[in-house]
Structures are given as structure tokens and as C-alpha cells.
Write an enzyme that holds these catalytic residues in place. Structure first.
Site, PDB file in Angstrom:
ATOM      1  N   ASP A 192      24.523  31.665 -32.929  1.00 31.27           N
ATOM      2  CA  ASP A 192      23.398  31.716 -31.995  1.00 31.27           C
ATOM      3  C   ASP A 192      23.538  30.681 -30.887  1.00 31.27           C
ATOM      4  O   ASP A 192      22.842  30.752 -29.872  1.00 31.27           O
ATOM      5  CB  ASP A 192      22.072  31.449 -32.733  1.00 31.27           C
ATOM      6  CG  ASP A 192      21.661  32.608 -33.622  1.00 31.27           C
ATOM      7  OD1 ASP A 192      22.041  33.746 -33.294  1.00 31.27           O
ATOM      8  OD2 ASP A 192      20.970  32.375 -34.625  1.00 31.27           O
ATOM      9  N   GLU A 228       5.559   2.969  -6.070  1.00 28.74           N
ATOM     10  CA  GLU A 228       6.053   2.494  -7.367  1.00 28.74           C
ATOM     11  C   GLU A 228       5.435   3.241  -8.545  1.00 28.74           C
ATOM     12  O   GLU A 228       5.967   3.224  -9.651  1.00 28.74           O
ATOM     13  CB  GLU A 228       5.812   0.981  -7.520  1.00 28.74           C
ATOM     14  CG  GLU A 228       4.422   0.553  -7.988  1.00 28.74           C
ATOM     15  CD  GLU A 228       3.385   0.634  -6.869  1.00 28.74           C
ATOM     16  OE1 GLU A 228       2.207   0.414  -7.140  1.00 28.74           O
ATOM     17  OE2 GLU A 228       3.767   0.915  -5.723  1.00 28.74           O
ATOM     18  N   ASP A 269      -2.809   2.608 -11.175  1.00 29.60           N
ATOM     19  CA  ASP A 269      -1.722   2.677 -12.167  1.00 29.60           C
ATOM     20  C   ASP A 269      -2.180   3.202 -13.520  1.00 29.60           C
ATOM     21  O   ASP A 269      -1.632   4.193 -14.030  1.00 29.60           O
ATOM     22  CB  ASP A 269      -1.051   1.305 -12.327  1.00 29.60           C
ATOM     23  CG  ASP A 269       0.026   1.083 -11.276  1.00 29.60           C
ATOM     24  OD1 ASP A 269       0.174   1.943 -10.398  1.00 29.60           O
ATOM     25  OD2 ASP A 269       0.719   0.050 -11.343  1.00 29.60           O
ATOM     26  N   ALA A 293       0.828  -1.214   0.000  1.00 28.02           N
ATOM     27  CA  ALA A 293       0.000   0.000   0.000  1.00 28.02           C
ATOM     28  C   ALA A 293       0.858   1.259   0.000  1.00 28.02           C
ATOM     29  O   ALA A 293       0.506   2.268  -0.612  1.00 28.02           O
ATOM     30  CB  ALA A 293      -0.906   0.003   1.226  1.00 28.02           C
ATOM     31  N   ASP A 311      13.390  35.456 -33.335  1.00 29.29           N
ATOM     32  CA  ASP A 311      13.874  36.005 -34.597  1.00 29.29           C
ATOM     33  C   ASP A 311      12.679  36.490 -35.402  1.00 29.29           C
ATOM     34  O   ASP A 311      11.557  36.004 -35.226  1.00 29.29           O
ATOM     35  CB  ASP A 311      14.589  34.916 -35.408  1.00 29.29           C
ATOM     36  CG  ASP A 311      15.987  34.638 -34.874  1.00 29.29           C
ATOM     37  OD1 ASP A 311      16.555  35.526 -34.235  1.00 29.29           O
ATOM     38  OD2 ASP A 311      16.487  33.517 -35.088  1.00 29.29           O
ATOM     39  N   ASP A 332      19.146  30.298 -35.156  1.00 30.20           N
ATOM     40  CA  ASP A 332      19.338  29.347 -36.244  1.00 30.20           C
ATOM     41  C   ASP A 332      20.788  29.195 -36.683  1.00 30.20           C
ATOM     42  O   ASP A 332      21.140  28.196 -37.295  1.00 30.20           O
ATOM     43  CB  ASP A 332      18.480  29.735 -37.462  1.00 30.20           C
ATOM     44  CG  ASP A 332      18.736  31.169 -37.922  1.00 30.20           C
ATOM     45  OD1 ASP A 332      19.717  31.775 -37.443  1.00 30.20           O
ATOM     46  OD2 ASP A 332      17.960  31.660 -38.759  1.00 30.20           O
TER      47      ASP A 332
END
Length: 824
Positions: free
Chosen positions: A564, A256, A659, A252, A298, A560
Site C-alpha cells: 500500500d 514577528e 501575541d 509596529a 479500506d 496498511d
């Protein structure tokens, strides 16, 4: 131009040689995943509990408990495969982009699709995708340090002995046309696959925080489990039963779900961002997206369409607009021709394409042009000169920034003033302006282009329209508390015009020259009000980033080019361009914009906020839902007269709900209302602050108190142990379902959750109700779960309390929502 391979040849070579990548690890089979599950603490607990049941003579219960291992393996396999498919899709996207010539057309493809025989065009900043032989070059240098360890650039040319380039080399200067010789495992270095295989990402802040939380919960779990074993042994005296109860408690308490949910969310989150045309290179960017306070973008190709077109020209005397080009052909023909001669061959720059197309439209006749020498544009001189031979006549054609061209032509003040007035007229209209000049030399070709004797030819104005979706995206940023700063190399007036068209209303401009004169402290103060940076060179972006960060901003920066990269690396979120960006910029970034579109950045911020919200809700639910499970496991340990409520099989049943809900239903949940109308999350705020943990614990304690109340009422009413367990367990399961319905959204009611677009949640919750009903009413399942059917009437107290709990949580949600809107 060389036509390159035909599409049919490419297909054949792909079948023959395979993709341009090294063999990667194969997907894990169900057996490997099973082996992984065997090492998990939960598996060991299940085996231990099943074995103890058999020792006690409860063979049926033991077999069922051991069989649940296969269900857990199945769920784990599903989660792993979903994550793996997402990562595989990202791996394909993360392949560097390559410009190739196929069917006579230049096209950009993924590096993994390059085949032997392909013609590749390499420019400064590109990674060489495969071993290749150079056909043509201009001032071409490569960094081969990845292979040789030598950091000095190596000159390459089309001549034998110096014409081979290897995969993974970096182009540091010039450009080249090359024919691919070897790809993938046949190349000297499979850079693409190697980088994906060996690049081990550092743990993110969230992963570190989660690891600490899991460690603390695990320590608490061990302590509580030992305590429960001792309490059961003291109150009941049976060590094996006590050990079984302790193992149940460990099942319990064991956290996990945390690592599983975190892994699934980050992997699927990155996959979802890729659907928005944003590739995630570092998962930490998903966490940081929601904190971004300023977006530095840019202009060209990101805010604008990157579709240059000549809009107006000035021949030094008169201005001609687009609809006057044909009638004034003689006046603009020479200007157009010189500008086209100054453009690089095989250029990928849309501006140069526009200039050559413009010249071809005015004079489509083909000319025999031979390049003699090229003087490239540099950071210190924003102009380039190409010396060509045309019909046995030598011409030095130059283009560059108007100010640079004025200086090269050595114009007097009156001339500069007259031309600058025209320049300002163009700039106010948002037109990008280039100066054009023609040079000559009386003593052969000079070493530097400044030494030519230049004649001013004129100005050419090019338009790059703003993307239609950008104004709305910028408005979204403003509403979300994110400031947008446009950074460009354009003239200030042009930059202001484009910024206005894009929706940046308050245009406070800082130029590159002004920036150079400011100290770091002065820049830090000045940058607070700036929304447009004009005439900025890439190296100055790093100073802008550092100044913004010094002011406490969380900076997202686009880039780019090679230069840069430092700014992209320094920014909290570096965003490289996927189409026009260099591989160096991509490697320095956290995100890669696959379509170079500003709106995609905003979509990524929206998606990042959604991912973070849903992950936070899932983790909060995990804490809340475990509180009543832990409490009900411990309760019977304090008195021998109280019936044991939760056996290992019951806890497994609950885990089979928790889960998939956490890793699927919460991940699938749509974004919160007003997600882009709230301020950015403060980066110093912990994912699990005490306020959030306390809220989750209180929510869990409320459900625990309700289940305990129903438990004692059932005992007081005289129900058998099996009936008490059935009523209390049903209360717990339905309470979990109600918690899920109320926790899935912070801004929508549970009714809208039921009627909303989350089929995963409804499927799981419906399955849980059907399974619970079966366990209560089907005799074989009753025996297995230790239940007896008390009759529906005896669930009234339970359902009444649960409905009141749901209403309470919904009212609390509504009050918080109203308070939030009032504060904002």
C-alpha cells in the site's frame, strides 16, 4: 506458545535499561529560550529604544521598556513549552508499534516500550524494533540496507550464525518469533530515535507562502521606518527623537507574530488531531485535510469492526447457519478442522483467529500438530497451503479466495456453478467467504502448491459487522462535499452489501479484473462514478489514486500493507493504520490512524478544517490590527504641530495583547457553525489571497480612520497632549478588543463569543481592559505612558464610534453568512 515476560519483569527491565530509544535533545531551558529571544529583531529594537530613552534623560521610561524584555521572554517561553509538550506527546505516539508476547498474551505496544527479554512477533512489513535472536521462523527475509547499505533481502532462520536480526531492519517476507537482546543505545541502531532526530520535513506550501509574505512585510517595514525617520527629522529637526520614532514604527510593522503563530498552530493542531486518534507525521496534512474531496477507505477494520466470526458454512452439499453448528457438528467438523490447519501460527489476522476459534469450539481436544512446510499466499495465487503432521498423519490444508480454490480443485463447470450460487447468496448478505480444500501428493512435497491434487471441502462465511459510528461519519462526509469510496479485496456482492450497511447509497462497483483491462485514460473516465472497488489488490490502489488525481480530486487514501506504501505516498493525504498497519505503510503516510476507525478520519477532517479556519482568522487579524498602529505611528511625522501618539512603550503594550491573542485565543476558538456542511477548500486557493488581504487591510483602515477622527476631535476640543494620547490610545486598544471579538468567529456573533467556550480569549481581553484602566487612572502609570485623565465623559465619542464599528462588522458578517447559505 511461549509465555514471554511477566508485567513485573517488564517494569524492572524498563527501570534498568530505560526506553528503547536513543537519548534525545533535552527541553530548552529558560536561559536557552532567553538567548533565542536575544537574537530576535524585536529584542534589538526594544534595547535600542530603551537606550535612546536613557540618552534623552527619560531613565524611568528606559528601564520599564527594558523590563518588558522579560515579559516577552516569559510569553515566548510559555509558547515554546506548550509547543514542545505537544511535540513530545506526538513523538511518543510516532514510535512504531510492535506485537509482543507478555503474560502469555499477544499485545501490541509502542516500540519504545520493548525491553531486553521480550518476545516479539514479526510479520511482513514490520520494522525490527531492537536487536533480537530468532526462535522460530517461516520463510523469513529481512532488508538490512539501513545498516549494511545492501538492498538485497537476507534469509534468516533460527539456526546459529543466521539467527540475529538488528534494530531498523525491515521484514520483507514471512514471519518470526524472536527474543530481544539489546534496546535503545545498546542496540546496533536506535532506529526510532534516529528517525525522529534526522528526519527533516520539507517546508509546507503554507510555510513557503508565509515566508514570502514576511519577507515582503520586512522590506516594507524597513522602507517605512527610514521614511518616518527622515520625515520626523525634516519636520521636527531632532535626530534622536526622529530615530526613536523610526524604531517605534519598525516595532509596529515588524511581522514577528507570523512565524510564532504558524509554529504554535501547526504543533498544537497536530496534538489536537492526536486526541482524535490521528497521528500527524507531516504537518502539510493539516493544511490539506480541508481540501480533501474524496476519501478512499479500506473496508476491514476501518469501516468494519475487524472482529471476524464464522456466520455460516457450506460443506459442498448443505448450508448451515450459526445456530445449526452444534446440531450439524459431524457435517462441519472436517471443514472447520482443515480451515484451522491452513491458518498460520501466531497469526494476527482476525480472520484466522476466527477460524481457529471455530474449530476449537467444535472440537476442543488438543492435537499434536507439527508444521512440515508452508506455501504462502501470493499476488498471483490467492490461496495458502500448510502441510502439517497430526498424529503421524500428513495433511495439506488450503484456504483462499473461492475462485482460486475452485480452480485448484479443477472443478467442472456444473460444480462451479452450483458452488457459486451459494457463494452469491453469502455475498449478498455481506458475508466474507473463504474456500477450503485438502491436498495430497503422490511424489513428495511439490515446489508449488498448484501441483497438489486438491479436493474441495467447502466454503466458510465470516461476518465483520460495520462499526456503529460509520454511517453517521459517511453522512457527514457527503454533507461536507467529500465522496467516500470503499476499496476491498472482497467479492463484489459482499462489498456492495457492506457499502450499503455503511451508508454508501449509490453503489457503483469496479472490480480488480475490470481495472486491469482498462487503460489509464479509460480508468480516469470510469472512476468518476465508482463508489466501491472490489477484488482489488494493493498494487492497484496506486492506479486508482493516480486516476482520481488526474480528475482533479484531492485524495485521502487509507492503507496498511507493504504494497500500500506507493499509493499512500502518491495520495494527497496518505493515512496508515496504526494497529494493523505495517511500519512501511506508516512511514509512507501523512497521517496514522491510531484506532483504525473510519470515524476518526472524518473527525480529523473536521479538526483540520477548524485548525485551518482559526489560523486564517489569526493571520487576518494580525494584518488588520497592525494597520492602525502603523498609521498612528506615521501620522505625527507629517506635521510638527501634531502630538506624538504612539511611543515604544505603547506599541509594546499592544504587542502584549496581540501575541497571546493570536497564538492562544484564536487557536483555542471552537469550530465554525456548519463546518462540515461546506464544500472542500480548493487547493489552488492561496492562504492569503488578495481578497483576504484586502479585507484585513480595509478592516484595519476602518479602525485607523476612527482613531484618527477621535484624535482630531480631541485636539479640536482643546485637550492637552496627554489627554489626546489617552483618548486616542484607549480608542485603539478597545477597537482591537472589538476586532478580536468580531474576528474570532465568522458564523457566530460577538455575544456568543463572550458567552462561549473560549476562556483564553476572555482572560486576555479582561487583562487588557484592566491594564488600560490602570494606565489611565493610576498616577504612576499615567506618567509612564504619558497620559492625563480627561474624565470619562470625554470617552463618549470614542465608545460611540467603536460600538458603531462593531455593529457594522457584525452586520457585514451576517450578510456574508446569509449569502453563503444562499449560494449553497
Amino acid at each position: 506458545m511461549h509465555p514471554g515476560l511477566k508485567s513485573s519483569e517488564v517494569k524492572s527491565k524498563l527501570e534498568q535499561f530505560g526506553y528503547n530509544e536513543l537519548p534525545s535533545a533535552k527541553p530548552k531551558s529558560v536561559w536557552k529560550i532567553s538567548a533565542k529571544v536575544l537574537k530576535e529583531p524585536m529584542f534589538l529594537l526594544l534595547v535600542s529604544c530603551g537606550t535612546l530613552y536613557m540618552i534623552l534623560g527619560d531613565v524611568q521610561e528606559g528601564i520599564v521598556l527594558l523590563c518588558t524584555i522579560f515579559i516577552i521572554i516569559l510569553i515566548t517561553f510559555f509558547q515554546y513549552r506548550k509547543t514542545e509538550r505537544a511535540l513530545e506527546a506526538l513523538k511518543k505516539l510516532s514510535s512504531p508499534r510492535v506485537l509482543v508476547v507478555r503474560d502469555g498474551i499477544e499485545q501490541r505496544i509502542a516500540g519504545r516500550e520493548v525491553v531486553p527479554g521480550d518476545l516479539i512477533i514479526l510479520n511482513e512489513g514490520d520494522r525490527v524494533p531492537a536487536d533480537a535472536k530468532i526462535i522460530e521462523t517461516i520463510h523469513f527475509k529481512v532488508d538490512e540496507s539501513l545498516l549494511t547499505g545492501e538492498s538485497f533481502p537476507v534469509d534468516k532462520s533460527e539456526f546459529d550464525g543466521n539467527n540475529l536480526i538488528v534494530s531498523g531492519s525491515l521484514v520483507v517476507q514471512g514471519n518470526a518469533l524472536a527474543a530481544v537482546l539489546h534496546t535503545g543505545k545498546n542496540a546496533q541502531l536506535g532506529k526510532i530515535a534516529v528517525s525522529l532526530k534526522e528526519d527533516k520535513e520539507e517546508e509546507t506550501r503554507l510555510q513557503k507562502e508565509m515566508k514570502v509574505l514576511i519577507r515582503r512585510l520586512a522590506i516594507a517595514g524597513v522602507f517605512l521606518s527610514i521614511t518616518i525617520v527622515l520625515l520626523f527629522y525634516i519636520t521636527r529637526g531632532n535626530f534622536i527623537h526622529s530615530l526613536l520614532s523610526g524604531l517605534s514604527a519598525a516595532m509596529a510593522i515588524l511581522p514577528e507574530e507570523f512565524p510564532v503563530v504558524l509554529t504554535v498552530f501547526l504543533a498544537l493542531g497536530a496534538w489536537r488531531l492526536s486526541k482524535k486518534n490521528v497521528l500527524t507525521r507531516k504537518s502539510s496534512a493539516i493544511e490539506t485535510l480541508g481540501s480533501a474531496t474524496i476519501l478512499c477507505s479500506d473496508k476491514t477494520g476501518t469501516i468494519t469492526q475487524n472482529k471476524m466470526d464464522v456466520a455460516t458454512v457450506y460443506d459442498g452439499k448443505n448450508v448451515f447457519s450459526r445456530n445449526e453448528f452444534e446440531s450439524a457438528k459431524e457435517s462441519v467438523l472436517n471443514l472447520a478442522a482443515v480451515a484451522a490447519y491452513a491458518c498460520s501460527a501466531n497469526s494476527v489476522d482476525p480472520m484466522e483467529h476466527a477460524l481457529t476459534d471455530f474449530a476449537m469450539k467444535l472440537n476442543p481436544a488438543e492435537k499434536n500438530v507439527t508444521l512440515i512446510r508452508e506455501y504462502p499466499l501470493t499476488r498471483s495465487l490467492l490461496a495458502m497451503t500448510r502441510v502439517i503432521s497430526i498424529d503421524q498423519m500428513q495433511i495439506a490444508a488450503t484456504k483462499g479466495s473461492p475462485e482460486t480454490i475452485f480452480n485448484l480443485c479443477k472443478l467442472n463447470e456444473d460444480e462451479i456453478k452450483r458452488h457459486r450460487n451459494i457463494l452469491n447468496e453469502f455475498a449478498v448478505k455481506g458475508i466474507r467467504v473463504l474456500g477450503v480444500a485438502q491436498g495430497k501428493s503422490n511424489a513428495g512435497l511439490p515446489e508449488k502448491q498448484e501441483d497438489f491434487q486438491f479436493e474441495f471441502i467447502g466454503l466458510i462465511g465470516l461476518e465483520d459487522p460495520v462499526r456503529p459510528e460509520v454511517p453517521l461519519a459517511i453522512r457527514e462526509c457527503n454533507e461536507a462535499g467529500i465522496k467516500v469510496m470503499m476499496i476491498t479485496g472482497d467479492y463484489p456482492e459482499t462489498a456492495k452489501s457492506i457499502a450499503g450497511q455503511a451508508g454508501i447509497v449509490e453503489q457503483f462497483v469496479l472490480t480488480g479484473d475490470e481495472l486491469t483491462k482498462l487503460s489509464d485514460d479509460e480508468l480516469k473516465e470510469k472512476i468518476k462514478n465508482i463508489t466501491v472497488c472490489a477484488r482489488v489488490i494493493p498494487e492497484q490502489k496506486l492506479r486508482i489514486v493516480n486516476a482520481l488525481k488526474a480528475n482533479g480530486e484531492i485524495v485521502a487514501m487509507t492503507g496498511d500493507g507493504v504494497n500500500d506504501a506507493p499509493a499512500l505516498k502518491a495520495a494527497d493525504i496518505g493515512i496508515a493504520m496504526g494497529n494493523k498497519g505495517t511500519d512501511v505503510a506508516r512511514e509512507a503516510s501523512s497521517l496514522v490512524l491510531l484506532d483504525d476507525n473510519f470515524a476518526s478520519i472524518v473527525a480529523a477532517i473536521r479538526a483540520g478544517r477548524r485548525i485551518f479556519d482559526n489560523l486564517q482568522k489569526a493571520m487576518s487579524f494580525i494584518i488588520a490590527v497592525h494597520i492602525p498602529i502603523i498609521g498612528l505611528t506615521m501620522l505625527p511625522a507629517f506635521s510638527a504641530g501634531l502630538p506624538v501618539l504612539l511611543l515604544p512603550l505603547h506599541i509594546v503594550f499592544l504587542e502584549l495583547i496581540i501575541d497571546p491573542v493570536c497564538s492562544v485565543a484564536f487557536e483555542f476558538e471552537q469550530e465554525e457553525k456548519g463546518i462540515m456542511q461546506r464544500k472542500p477548500r480548493r487547493p489552488e486557493d492561496k492562504f492569503f489571497g488578495m481578497k483576504r488581504i484586502t479585507g484585513s487591510i480595509l478592516q484595519g483602515l476602518y479602525l485607523l480612520a476612527l482613531v484618527m477622527l477621535i484624535y482630531f476631535i480631541s485636539i479640536w476640543e482643546g485637550h492637552t497632549e496627554g489627554e489626546v494620547r489617552a483618548i486616542a490610545f484607549s480608542t485603539l486598544v478597545i477597537g482591537n478588543i472589538f476586532l478580536i471579538l468580531t474576528d474570532l468567529s465568522k458564523t457566530r456573533s460577538f455575544i456568543s463569543i463572550i458567552t462561549g467556550k473560549n476562556p483564553a480569549a476572555l482572560f486576555i481581553l479582561t487583562g487588557a481592559i484592566v491594564a488600560l484602566t490602570t494606565a489611565i487612572y493610576v498616577p504612576a502609570m499615567q506618567k509612564l505612558f504619558g497620559f492625563e485623565n480627561p474624565g470619562f465623559a470625554h470617552f463618549v465619542w470614542s465608545l460611540t464610534g467603536l460600538v458603531l464599528m462593531l455593529v457594522f462588522f457584525e452586520i457585514r458578517k451576517l450578510i456574508r453568512l446569509k449569502k453563503h447559505y444562499a449560494d449553497n
